[in-house]
Design a protein around this motif. Structure first.
Motif, short mmCIF file in Angstrom:
data_model
loop_
_atom_site.label_atom_id
_atom_site.label_comp_id
_atom_site.label_asym_id
_atom_site.label_seq_id
_atom_site.Cartn_x
_atom_site.Cartn_y
_atom_site.Cartn_z
N ALA A 45 -7.41 -9.32 1.36
CA ALA A 45 -7.12 -7.96 1.80
C ALA A 45 -5.73 -7.88 2.41
O ALA A 45 -4.96 -6.94 2.14
N GLU A 46 -5.37 -8.87 3.22
CA GLU A 46 -4.04 -8.88 3.84
C GLU A 46 -2.95 -8.99 2.79
O GLU A 46 -1.91 -8.33 2.88
N SER A 47 -3.19 -9.80 1.77
CA SER A 47 -2.21 -9.96 0.70
C SER A 47 -1.98 -8.64 -0.03
O SER A 47 -0.85 -8.32 -0.41
N ALA A 48 -3.03 -7.86 -0.20
CA ALA A 48 -2.92 -6.58 -0.90
C ALA A 48 -2.39 -5.46 -0.02
O ALA A 48 -1.67 -4.57 -0.49
N ILE A 49 -2.73 -5.49 1.26
CA ILE A 49 -2.45 -4.38 2.15
C ILE A 49 -1.31 -4.68 3.12
O ILE A 49 -0.51 -3.81 3.44
N GLY A 50 -1.26 -5.91 3.60
CA GLY A 50 -0.30 -6.29 4.64
C GLY A 50 -0.98 -6.28 6.01
O GLY A 50 -1.80 -5.42 6.28
N TRP A 51 -0.64 -7.26 6.84
CA TRP A 51 -1.33 -7.39 8.13
C TRP A 51 -1.03 -6.21 9.05
O TRP A 51 -1.88 -5.81 9.84
N GLU A 52 0.15 -5.61 8.93
CA GLU A 52 0.50 -4.48 9.79
C GLU A 52 -0.43 -3.29 9.55
O GLU A 52 -0.80 -2.59 10.49
N LYS A 53 -0.80 -3.07 8.29
CA LYS A 53 -1.70 -1.96 7.96
C LYS A 53 -3.15 -2.28 8.31
O LYS A 53 -3.94 -1.38 8.58
N LEU A 54 -3.51 -3.54 8.27
CA LEU A 54 -4.88 -3.94 8.60
C LEU A 54 -5.18 -3.86 10.09
O LEU A 54 -6.31 -3.62 10.49
N LEU A 55 -4.17 -4.06 10.90
CA LEU A 55 -4.34 -4.16 12.35
C LEU A 55 -4.41 -2.78 13.00
O LEU A 55 -3.49 -1.98 12.90
N ASN A 56 -5.54 -2.52 13.65
CA ASN A 56 -5.74 -1.25 14.35
C ASN A 56 -5.24 -1.39 15.78
O ASN A 56 -5.91 -1.95 16.63
N LYS A 57 -4.05 -0.86 16.03
CA LYS A 57 -3.44 -0.99 17.35
C LYS A 57 -3.92 0.10 18.32
O LYS A 57 -3.58 0.06 19.49
N ARG A 63 -6.02 -3.10 22.59
CA ARG A 63 -5.46 -2.80 23.91
C ARG A 63 -5.87 -3.83 24.95
O ARG A 63 -5.18 -4.01 25.95
N ALA A 64 -7.00 -4.51 24.72
CA ALA A 64 -7.48 -5.52 25.66
C ALA A 64 -6.74 -6.86 25.52
O ALA A 64 -6.89 -7.74 26.37
N LEU A 65 -5.94 -7.02 24.47
CA LEU A 65 -5.19 -8.26 24.29
C LEU A 65 -4.14 -8.40 25.39
O LEU A 65 -3.68 -7.40 25.96
N SER A 66 -3.75 -9.63 25.64
CA SER A 66 -2.68 -9.85 26.63
C SER A 66 -1.36 -9.34 26.07
O SER A 66 -1.19 -9.24 24.84
N GLN A 67 -0.44 -9.06 26.95
CA GLN A 67 0.88 -8.60 26.51
C GLN A 67 1.56 -9.68 25.67
O GLN A 67 2.24 -9.38 24.69
N GLU A 68 1.34 -10.93 26.02
CA GLU A 68 1.91 -12.04 25.26
C GLU A 68 1.38 -12.05 23.82
O GLU A 68 2.15 -12.24 22.87
N GLN A 69 0.07 -11.84 23.65
CA GLN A 69 -0.50 -11.78 22.30
C GLN A 69 0.11 -10.63 21.51
O GLN A 69 0.44 -10.78 20.33
N LYS A 70 0.27 -9.48 22.13
CA LYS A 70 0.85 -8.33 21.45
C LYS A 70 2.31 -8.58 21.09
O LYS A 70 2.76 -8.22 19.99
N ASP A 71 3.05 -9.18 22.01
CA ASP A 71 4.48 -9.42 21.79
C ASP A 71 4.75 -10.47 20.72
O ASP A 71 5.80 -10.45 20.09
N ASN A 72 3.83 -11.39 20.52
CA ASN A 72 4.04 -12.49 19.58
C ASN A 72 3.27 -12.33 18.27
O ASN A 72 2.99 -13.32 17.59
N LEU A 73 2.97 -11.10 17.91
CA LEU A 73 2.23 -10.88 16.66
C LEU A 73 3.08 -11.21 15.45
O LEU A 73 4.24 -10.82 15.35
N ASN A 74 2.47 -11.92 14.54
CA ASN A 74 3.04 -12.18 13.23
C ASN A 74 1.86 -12.31 12.27
O ASN A 74 0.72 -12.14 12.68
N ARG A 75 2.12 -12.60 11.04
CA ARG A 75 1.04 -12.66 10.05
C ARG A 75 -0.05 -13.64 10.48
O ARG A 75 -1.24 -13.29 10.48
N GLU A 76 0.33 -14.84 10.84
CA GLU A 76 -0.66 -15.86 11.20
C GLU A 76 -1.48 -15.47 12.43
O GLU A 76 -2.70 -15.59 12.43
N SER A 77 -0.79 -15.03 13.47
CA SER A 77 -1.53 -14.68 14.69
C SER A 77 -2.39 -13.45 14.47
O SER A 77 -3.50 -13.37 14.99
N ALA A 78 -1.89 -12.49 13.70
CA ALA A 78 -2.67 -11.28 13.42
C ALA A 78 -3.94 -11.62 12.64
O ALA A 78 -5.02 -11.14 12.97
N LEU A 79 -3.82 -12.47 11.63
CA LEU A 79 -5.01 -12.86 10.85
C LEU A 79 -6.03 -13.58 11.71
O LEU A 79 -7.23 -13.36 11.58
#
Length: 114
Positions: A45-57, A63-79
């Motif tokens: 699904a990520e390959s077809a859609i992209g992790w940015e579109k899959l992630l409901n921000k 919103r409960a994630l730490s600021q560090e988790q939010k700031d360091n988002l990339n494909r691997e961490s998002a998946l």
């Protein structure tokens, strides 16, 4: 075969289900919480859609994630986060005719299922 992925208590899922049923579109519902979430499906699904579109921000889980988790988002961490917390996946995801679609819009569904 059309498959809808999501969680049943989501208002957007309910709207999408109502649209499909009122337009006589047969589908299967895959409940992340009850049926689980496979790593292979998430990668596909990520390959077809992209992790940015899959992630409901906008959801409470993100919103409960730490600021560090939010700031360091990339494909691997998002998946990894999406696999650990499926409620962070935007809903619904529809798989039909070998394509993935995210979200619900009556206009888009009319085009997809024309």
């Amino acid at each position: 075969m059309t498959i809808m992925f999501g969680i049943p208590n989501c208002d957007t899922i309910k709207k999408a289900k109502m649209w499909l049923e009122s337009h006589n579109v047969e589908y299967q519902f895959h409940n992340y919480r009850k049926d689980g979430l496979e790593t292979q499906w998430l990668a596909e699904a990520e390959s077809a859609i992209g992790w940015e579109k899959l992630l409901n921000k906008r959801g409470t889980t993100f919103r409960a994630l730490s600021q560090e988790q939010k700031d360091n988002l990339n494909r691997e961490s998002a998946l990894a986060l999406l696999e650990a917390f499926p409620a962070m996946i935007k809903r619904p995801i529809i798989f039909t005719n070998d394509q993935y679609y995210v979200g619900f819009s009556a206009e888009e569904y009319a085009r997809i299922f024309a």
